[in-house]
Design an enzyme around this catalytic site. Sequence first.
Site, PDB file in Angstrom:
ATOM      1  N   HIS A 116       0.931  -1.501  -0.009  1.00 54.09           N
ATOM      2  CA  HIS A 116      -0.223  -0.070   0.480  1.00 54.09           C
ATOM      3  C   HIS A 116       0.628   1.654  -0.011  1.00 54.09           C
ATOM      4  CE1 HIS A 116      -3.815   2.273   0.924  1.00 54.09           C
ATOM      5  NE2 HIS A 116      -2.854   3.111   1.434  1.00 54.09           N
ATOM      6  N   GLU A 117       1.636   1.806   0.921  1.00 55.56           N
ATOM      7  CA  GLU A 117       2.791   2.302   1.001  1.00 55.56           C
ATOM      8  C   GLU A 117       3.282   2.740   0.025  1.00 55.56           C
ATOM      9  OE1 GLU A 117       1.613   4.761   3.051  1.00 55.56           O
ATOM     10  OE2 GLU A 117       0.757   3.496   3.797  1.00 55.56           O
ATOM     11  N   HIS A 164       2.549   3.887  -3.442  1.00 53.73           N
ATOM     12  CA  HIS A 164       2.403   6.158  -2.700  1.00 53.73           C
ATOM     13  C   HIS A 164       3.537   6.385  -3.033  1.00 53.73           C
ATOM     14  CE1 HIS A 164      -1.635   6.184  -1.355  1.00 53.73           C
ATOM     15  NE2 HIS A 164      -0.779   5.675  -0.033  1.00 53.73           N
TER      16      HIS A 164
END
Length: 399
Positions: free
Chosen positions: A21-22, A25
Amino acid sequence: MAFFLGAAAFVVALLVSVMLHEGGHLLTAKRFGMKATQYFVGFGPTLWSTRRGETEYGVKAIPLGGFVKIVGYTPLEEVAPRDRPRAFYRQPAGRRAVVIGAGVVANFVFAFLLLMVMAMTIGVRDPGTVTSTVDEVTRCVPSGLRAECAAGRPPSPAARAGLRAGDRVVSFNGTPVSDWHDLTKEIGRAKPGQTVPVVVQRPGVARPVTLPVTLADVDGAAFVGMSAKVVGAGYDRTGPIGAAVFAGRGIGRTVAGIGEVAADLPAAIPRLFSPERESTPGGQVGSVVGATDVSGQIFASDTSARDKAALYLSLVVSVNIFLGALNVLPLLPLDGGHLAVVGYERLRAAVNRVRGRPDPGTVDMTRLLPLTYLAVLLLVGLGVLLILADLVNPLHVPE
């Protein structure tokens, strides 16, 4: 040992999910030239870190999430003059939206690929045919459909009547039945407290045996106390196309299930600490502690290695879809809240353009701080409540 191995496996899967998820980003922010100074898994004190270029990568002590530090993620942040051209809030709206949404996309893509791999290796489970043959007789009348037998509970109607494993029910209350669907339909028509004749074909007995069964009341419905034997269950491996279809449908079903759970959760909160917790969709939601415990139960269960792998990977898929779905919510500080801010900015700019006015720029985030604090308070409060419920009244893997 198997339980702790399963719990550890889930913690690893959770950390991988957070990293993905990170990572979504981080990679998109770097691709657009934004400055990312930190990429960490966990919170609290730093256990290990290393620097590559301008970004510090590391692991922190509390494995309950992760974060990417992108310079200027909000206009409230102090940004050094040399970094202002690369600050997040100064980038075009489209790029900001891509960076914000990349974490959610990463979780959904991972879930999709994992489901495809499951379909092509473990296989798609065929549930088989549920027959009217008794597989197991329940010992007692539980307090609820999902409750276990507690001390002092009365014997189940099936146990009192002498129903045995291997008996095939051929008639219930005078109506012939051929499978589990027919049997449950007839049980649903009966009333608690009613005594009905149940005709079974018993192994080794030439003639059918008739048993009088006095039905019990569980959650307002007639209860017999037997589980059915399933035949033909197994796994079928598929090719890439079939796997993709399976993955798409799986994600759709999981998202729909999450929506059902979310809608039912407020009503289920009073039952989180009661034996009826798992009787509704909302009561089946758990915390990280509960999911870790469920993973341990999967590894420690008396099922085949294939079943364990399928259940464990399904749990990992559900966690990734949940992470993605949760972050879509239009609440700050979640990704969906930041996307909503970007969308509002673009809408406001379009309205001003039509009116011949200049673009008002970014939103004043200080006005949104009270809503942000409220959202954080609600999310943390719900998380703590679920952790307490999982410790006091844990969830169980369906048998």
